[in-house]
Scaffold this active site. Structure first.
Site, PDB file in Angstrom:
ATOM      1  N   SER A 181       5.382  -6.841   3.580  1.00  0.00           N
ATOM      2  CA  SER A 181       5.942  -7.099   4.911  1.00  0.00           C
ATOM      3  C   SER A 181       6.729  -8.417   4.922  1.00  0.00           C
ATOM      4  CB  SER A 181       4.798  -7.169   5.919  1.00  0.00           C
ATOM      5  OG  SER A 181       3.927  -8.213   5.545  1.00  0.00           O
ATOM      6  N   GLU A 215       9.320  -3.627  13.163  1.00  0.00           N
ATOM      7  CA  GLU A 215       8.986  -2.521  12.255  1.00  0.00           C
ATOM      8  C   GLU A 215       7.704  -1.839  12.747  1.00  0.00           C
ATOM      9  OE1 GLU A 215       7.807  -3.676   8.216  1.00  0.00           O
ATOM     10  OE2 GLU A 215       8.895  -1.921   7.469  1.00  0.00           O
ATOM     11  N   PHE A 221       0.809  -1.229   0.000  1.00  0.00           N
ATOM     12  CA  PHE A 221       0.000   0.000   0.000  1.00  0.00           C
ATOM     13  C   PHE A 221       0.837   1.271   0.000  1.00  0.00           C
ATOM     14  CE2 PHE A 221       0.886  -0.160   4.573  1.00  0.00           C
ATOM     15  CZ  PHE A 221       1.091   1.187   4.850  1.00  0.00           C
ATOM     16  N   CYS A 261       9.750   1.626   3.451  1.00  0.00           N
ATOM     17  CA  CYS A 261      10.638   0.536   3.848  1.00  0.00           C
ATOM     18  C   CYS A 261      12.044   1.068   4.082  1.00  0.00           C
ATOM     19  CB  CYS A 261      10.642  -0.558   2.797  1.00  0.00           C
ATOM     20  SG  CYS A 261      11.403  -0.020   1.279  1.00  0.00           S
ATOM     21  N   LYS A 306      -1.097  -7.361  -9.194  1.00  0.00           N
ATOM     22  CA  LYS A 306      -2.095  -7.349  -8.122  1.00  0.00           C
ATOM     23  C   LYS A 306      -1.655  -6.331  -7.076  1.00  0.00           C
ATOM     24  CE  LYS A 306      -2.615  -9.104  -4.268  1.00  0.00           C
ATOM     25  NZ  LYS A 306      -3.122  -7.870  -3.611  1.00  0.00           N
TER      26      LYS A 306
HETATM   27  P1  NAD Z   1       1.598  -6.624   3.180  1.00  0.00           P
HETATM   28  O1  NAD Z   1       2.646  -7.668   3.305  1.00  0.00           O
HETATM   29  O2  NAD Z   1       0.497  -6.623   4.155  1.00  0.00           O
HETATM   30  O3  NAD Z   1       0.894  -6.704   1.722  1.00  0.00           O
HETATM   31  C1  NAD Z   1       1.656  -6.693   0.539  1.00  0.00           C
HETATM   32  C2  NAD Z   1       0.883  -7.428  -0.548  1.00  0.00           C
HETATM   33  O4  NAD Z   1       0.737  -8.797  -0.169  1.00  0.00           O
HETATM   34  C3  NAD Z   1      -0.532  -6.897  -0.801  1.00  0.00           C
HETATM   35  O5  NAD Z   1      -0.771  -6.888  -2.178  1.00  0.00           O
HETATM   36  C4  NAD Z   1      -1.412  -7.903  -0.078  1.00  0.00           C
HETATM   37  O6  NAD Z   1      -2.692  -8.011  -0.665  1.00  0.00           O
HETATM   38  C5  NAD Z   1      -0.635  -9.198  -0.256  1.00  0.00           C
HETATM   39  N1  NAD Z   1      -0.869 -10.189   0.806  1.00  0.00           N
HETATM   40  C6  NAD Z   1      -1.250  -9.973   2.086  1.00  0.00           C
HETATM   41  N2  NAD Z   1      -1.306 -11.134   2.765  1.00  0.00           N
HETATM   42  C7  NAD Z   1      -0.935 -12.109   1.912  1.00  0.00           C
HETATM   43  C8  NAD Z   1      -0.754 -13.515   2.027  1.00  0.00           C
HETATM   44  N3  NAD Z   1      -0.975 -14.157   3.173  1.00  0.00           N
HETATM   45  N4  NAD Z   1      -0.333 -14.187   0.942  1.00  0.00           N
HETATM   46  C9  NAD Z   1      -0.071 -13.545  -0.216  1.00  0.00           C
HETATM   47  N5  NAD Z   1      -0.222 -12.208  -0.378  1.00  0.00           N
HETATM   48  C10 NAD Z   1      -0.646 -11.498   0.660  1.00  0.00           C
HETATM   49  O7  NAD Z   1       2.379  -5.224   3.145  1.00  0.00           O
HETATM   50  P2  NAD Z   1       1.771  -3.754   3.224  1.00  0.00           P
HETATM   51  O8  NAD Z   1       1.262  -3.509   4.600  1.00  0.00           O
HETATM   52  O9  NAD Z   1       0.889  -3.505   2.052  1.00  0.00           O
HETATM   53  O10 NAD Z   1       3.109  -2.894   2.968  1.00  0.00           O
HETATM   54  C11 NAD Z   1       3.958  -2.491   3.996  1.00  0.00           C
HETATM   55  C12 NAD Z   1       5.157  -3.401   4.120  1.00  0.00           C
HETATM   56  O11 NAD Z   1       5.865  -3.426   2.876  1.00  0.00           O
HETATM   57  C13 NAD Z   1       6.172  -2.917   5.145  1.00  0.00           C
HETATM   58  O12 NAD Z   1       6.609  -4.029   5.877  1.00  0.00           O
HETATM   59  C14 NAD Z   1       7.295  -2.333   4.301  1.00  0.00           C
HETATM   60  O13 NAD Z   1       8.563  -2.347   4.920  1.00  0.00           O
HETATM   61  C15 NAD Z   1       7.264  -3.235   3.113  1.00  0.00           C
HETATM   62  N6  NAD Z   1       7.886  -2.619   1.943  1.00  0.00           N
HETATM   63  C16 NAD Z   1       9.087  -3.117   1.539  1.00  0.00           C
HETATM   64  C17 NAD Z   1       9.739  -2.528   0.463  1.00  0.00           C
HETATM   65  C18 NAD Z   1      11.066  -3.049   0.014  1.00  0.00           C
HETATM   66  O14 NAD Z   1      11.501  -2.659  -1.053  1.00  0.00           O
HETATM   67  N7  NAD Z   1      11.720  -3.909   0.766  1.00  0.00           N
HETATM   68  C19 NAD Z   1       9.155  -1.455  -0.218  1.00  0.00           C
HETATM   69  C20 NAD Z   1       7.910  -0.988   0.207  1.00  0.00           C
HETATM   70  C21 NAD Z   1       7.273  -1.595   1.305  1.00  0.00           C
END
Ligand code: NAD
Length: 483
Positions: free
Chosen positions: A227, A383, A150, A282, A174
């Protein structure tokens, strides 16, 4: 009325077969902006079939022609730049300038993709044996997908889509169900540039759609950003299903400040790194480790400057920090601060009671500064993903490095110093994938791979840069004898 979002499959907007829709809420105003479908396995399957059907013709389209679409995409996004940034602000909560910065960064990834005709070239050796020539060719590998978070609803998808398709693959995106509308706008833009049907496809949804993507035999590889717990699931599931996968996870980024650093410049940088995008990056600075008497100087200045930040609705041009993404995020952040306090931390600036006039129901968390954060405190280890900066004092540079390297994450780390010896040692010894020297947010530009180590990354080939060409192509070795 709130828009009921559709999927984009095979060049058409298609209603999802979902039975459940989730409201997409503006986190500052609480206005419902749209309804996001929980797309199903059947929807994903339809997208995979469309992408598979498009693949043969698309891979035969000369790479120079494929690259031309990237110039068109860039121009078309420039034409819709303000629409797209406004939607990022509305659904994510960040400020207008932050949204503009994010879309600019996304456009840089499109620029990078115009280099694919050069980057897909490969090597060969004539007469590797008598009369035998040996070459490598890079070929597109099929259908790729990306599952994105997000916090950068426009930029992160653009890390992947432009390079993947310019390499000759077809693609399924997605986005996060919390911020799906920016991609609805982007796919309107993609529709304008007349890509062949099925080259790009959009599936709106959450876990069910993501799981269907990870398990679908028709998908060759998956790029994931999100995450750490989900990154681990994505990595394990995709590898179990024989897919190539790059999974970028969460972070806990440390910043060391040495006594010889330029304090004004350091604090200015740290402020942006900690509170930009309300800490939902991140690469956000999460913990500042002050060495010796640098600590008090940095602490006092951070508290002063953080307390002066103007918090408000992102669409107001005077706002310096927006909301966090949702009520659930706000509650999680509050709870983590409280737990940190219970574990011995002292809150110097408390954002928990933040209220913004005119937006009384908005999910605002004010800039927060916490000290006495021991290495075992939740605020040092987990985090937070919010505008919370933890402070730690150590006696020596070596102690700072030990604290940083004890983290299970390894996304980014920075040092502020004027001493080249310490700067070099930091680059050499710190286990993080993106290192900043007198830079608070060490964000790689599009032509460099996005680093990430330990539990911040699962996979081998990182997103962006030359790694992305390796990820999105298959190398074939050709050995020939004609005489
Ligand atoms: P999230 O892990 O909750 O969701 C990310 C994606 O995974 C979404 O599209 C979601 O629908 C999907 N998802 C959720 N649960 C799932 C499951 N069980 N199986 C498969 N897909 C699933 O992350 P968020 O809250 O949207 O984003 C924030 C996180 O992203 C933070 O931890 C941040 O550090 C990380 N982030 C990392 C980077 C990087 O480059 N390392 C960049 C941006 C954000």
């Amino acid at each position: 009325m709130a828009k009921k979002l559709k999927n984009y499959i095979g060049g058409e907007w298609v209603e999802s077969s979902a039975t459940t829709y989730t409201p997409v809420v503006n986190p500052a105003t609480c206005e419902v902006l749209g309804e996001c479908p929980e797309s199903t396995r059947a929807d994903v399957d339809m997208a995979v079939r469309a992408a598979q059907e498009a693949f043969e013709e698309w891979r035969q389209t000369p790479v120079l022609n494929r690259a031309q679409y990237m110039y068109r995409l860039k121009n078309a996004i420039e034409d819709r730049f303000e629409d797209l940034t406004e939607m990022v602000v509305k659904e994510n909560g960040k400020t207008r300038d932050e949204a503009r910065g994010e879309v600019r960064r996304g456009i840089e990834s499109i620029d990078f993709a115009t280099s694919v005709p050069v980057l897909m070239r490969s090597d060969g050796v004539e007469d590797i044996a008598a009369g035998i020539d040996e070459d490598t060719v890079r070929q597109p590998a099929g259908v790729f997908a990306a599952i994105t978070p997000f916090n950068f609803p426009a930029m992160v998808p653009l890390w992947f889509l432009p390079t993947a398709i310019t390499c000759g693959n077809t693609f399924i995106l997605k986005p996060s169900p919390q911020t799906p509308i920016s991609m609805d706008v982007l796919f309107e833009v993609l529709e304008e540039i007349d890509l062949p049907e099925g080259v790009v496809n959009l599936i709106q949804g959450g876990k069910e759609a993501a799981t269907a993507i990870m398990e679908h035999p028709g998908i060759r590889g998956v790029s994931f950003v999100g995450s750490t717990p989900v990154a681990r699931i994505v990595y394990e599931t995709c590898t179990r299903h024989g897919k190539r996968v790059q999974a970028q996870g969460g972070a806990k980024n440390y910043i060391a400040v040495l006594p010889d650093a330029d304090m004004n410049a350091s604090v200015k940088n740290i402020m942006g790194a900690a509170y930009g995008c309300a800490g939902q990056r991140c690469l956000a600075a999460a913990v500042v480790v002050g060495v010796g008497d640098a600590y008090e100087k940095v602490r006092d200045e951070i508290v002063k400057q953080a307390g002066a930040l103007r918090v408000g609705y992102g669409l107001s041009e005077t706002t310096q920090m927006g909301t966090v993404v949702s009520a659930a995020a706000r509650e999680r952040i509050h709870n983590m601060i409280t737990q940190g306090e219970q574990q011995g931390a002292k809150v110097l600036l408390d954002g928990r009671s933040m209220q913004v006039d005119g937006y009384e129901n908005g999910n605002f968390v004010g800039p927060t500064v916490v000290e006495n954060v021991g290495p075992d405190n939740i605020l040092a280890k987990e985090e937070v993903f919010g505008p919370v900066l933890s402070l730690m004092k150590v006696d020596s540079y070596d102690e700072a490095v030990d604290v940083i390297n004890s983290s299970r994450y390894g996304n980014a780390a920075s040092i502020f110093t004027n001493n080249g010896k310490y700067a070099r040692d930091f680059k050499y010894r710190v286990n993080a994938g993106n290192i900043g020297v007198n830079i608070g947010v060490a964000a790689p530009s599009a032509s460099f791979p996005f680093g990430g180590q330990k539990e911040s990354f699962f996979g081998d080939l990182h997103g962006q840069g030359i790694d992305s060409i390796d990820f999105y192509t298959e190398k074939k070795i050709v050995i020939e004898r004609w005489i």
